[in-house]
Design an enzyme around this catalytic site. Sequence first.
Site, short mmCIF file in Angstrom:
data_model
loop_
_atom_site.label_atom_id
_atom_site.label_comp_id
_atom_site.label_asym_id
_atom_site.label_seq_id
_atom_site.Cartn_x
_atom_site.Cartn_y
_atom_site.Cartn_z
N SER A 236 -47.01 -0.79 31.40
CA SER A 236 -46.82 0.42 30.61
C SER A 236 -45.87 1.35 31.36
O SER A 236 -44.74 0.95 31.65
CB SER A 236 -48.18 1.10 30.34
N HIS B 176 -46.10 -1.54 26.80
CA HIS B 176 -46.32 -0.44 25.87
C HIS B 176 -44.97 0.23 25.57
O HIS B 176 -44.40 0.87 26.45
CB HIS B 176 -47.27 0.61 26.46
N ASP C 87 -55.67 -0.50 29.89
CA ASP C 87 -55.37 -1.66 29.06
C ASP C 87 -55.13 -2.89 29.95
O ASP C 87 -54.44 -2.80 30.96
CB ASP C 87 -54.14 -1.38 28.20
#
Length: 394
Positions: free
Chosen positions: A210, A238, A334
């Site tokens: 991310s 992401h 995540d």
Amino acid sequence: MSVALANPLSPTSTRQPPLKVMVVDDSVVIRGMISRWIASEPDMVVAASLRTGLEAVNQLDRINPDVAVLDIEMPELDGISALPQLLAKKRNLIVIMASTLTRRNAEISFKALSLGASDYIPKPESTRAAHAADIFHHDLIQKIRTFGAKLRRTAQPQATPQLAPAPSPAIERMRGLAPRPAAVQAAPLPALARRAFGAQAPRVLLVGSSTGGPQALMSLVTELGPVIDRFPVLITQHMPPTFTTILAEHLARASRRPAHEAADGETVKAGQIYLAPGGRHMRVVKHGMDAQIALDDGPAVNFCKPAVDPLFMSAIEVWQGAIMSVILTGMGSDGMRGGKEIVAAGGSVIAQDEATSVVWGMPGSAANAGICAAVLPLNQIAPKLVRLFSGDRS
């Protein structure tokens, strides 16, 4: 990139002065909207609201902000031209580039990261779209707060030793502060638990990332040729649409191997890098003797879409315990849940270490959950993977 809302992260500490944020955008509507959001947060304040990059450069010394939210397209001096000038004046300034979702702005945002910007954020095409504005609001405040907390931790001077023992470093980190020295030497914290690498030889490499991920991925794939040539590599970063298209092109150039946004229904093959397209989750399914990409437009997972956990969890049905997974820099957690399931199935997880992560959220969650076989600096991950995919089980 986040695509669903959660309450913004709570302030890291009420004992710190508020973060000073400089908003630079030629749109009075966007400036006003961002300024209102910042002003409503107890741990940040609008230090200035400016129309052009030139104003930001000229007034930086006077304003002395901690964070700058910098538009790309502005008159007099645009964001990409102002960025190096701002960083030359204040080296530790946190700069978050804000741009609309166009191919040109995606390219410029990637260039900004290479020039020292901390992160980027896509602006909604219309502020009248309530959902898009809410997503922008949530993500912007989260990024300002996270980067601001990291800036404070690295810049905080050493405190004078106290008579009473100071709170533990772990507690201080939870509060967003640098650990304070205690008058009495504290016992060292136990090392993070490590698991043995899975007994099965890996047949696929899964990567989740991310914030800070594009730079980390570029560094990683540069040295992964021997792995990519023999095994499929699937990546969830992401990131919004258009940005993932550009990232795939950058990964192809960096790795000198085929890399593209995954297409629904395509067969997963060795020698390829598959990137989850922005705005859709990437899973894998078994199709006869092959693995096949399955994209879906379902709800956000961990406030993200694409998310890492759907990829990690779905891979178990295809490759069982023959999975090697890597969790790189990023906010949130995540990948940790999916990583747990991979380990339970007999696979392995490697996490990027805190020192080389832009944000040690995702890899830190995995490391602290005790599911990692290794926690490594970024420059050691690719060499380790090459050895593991060549038969080394340690």
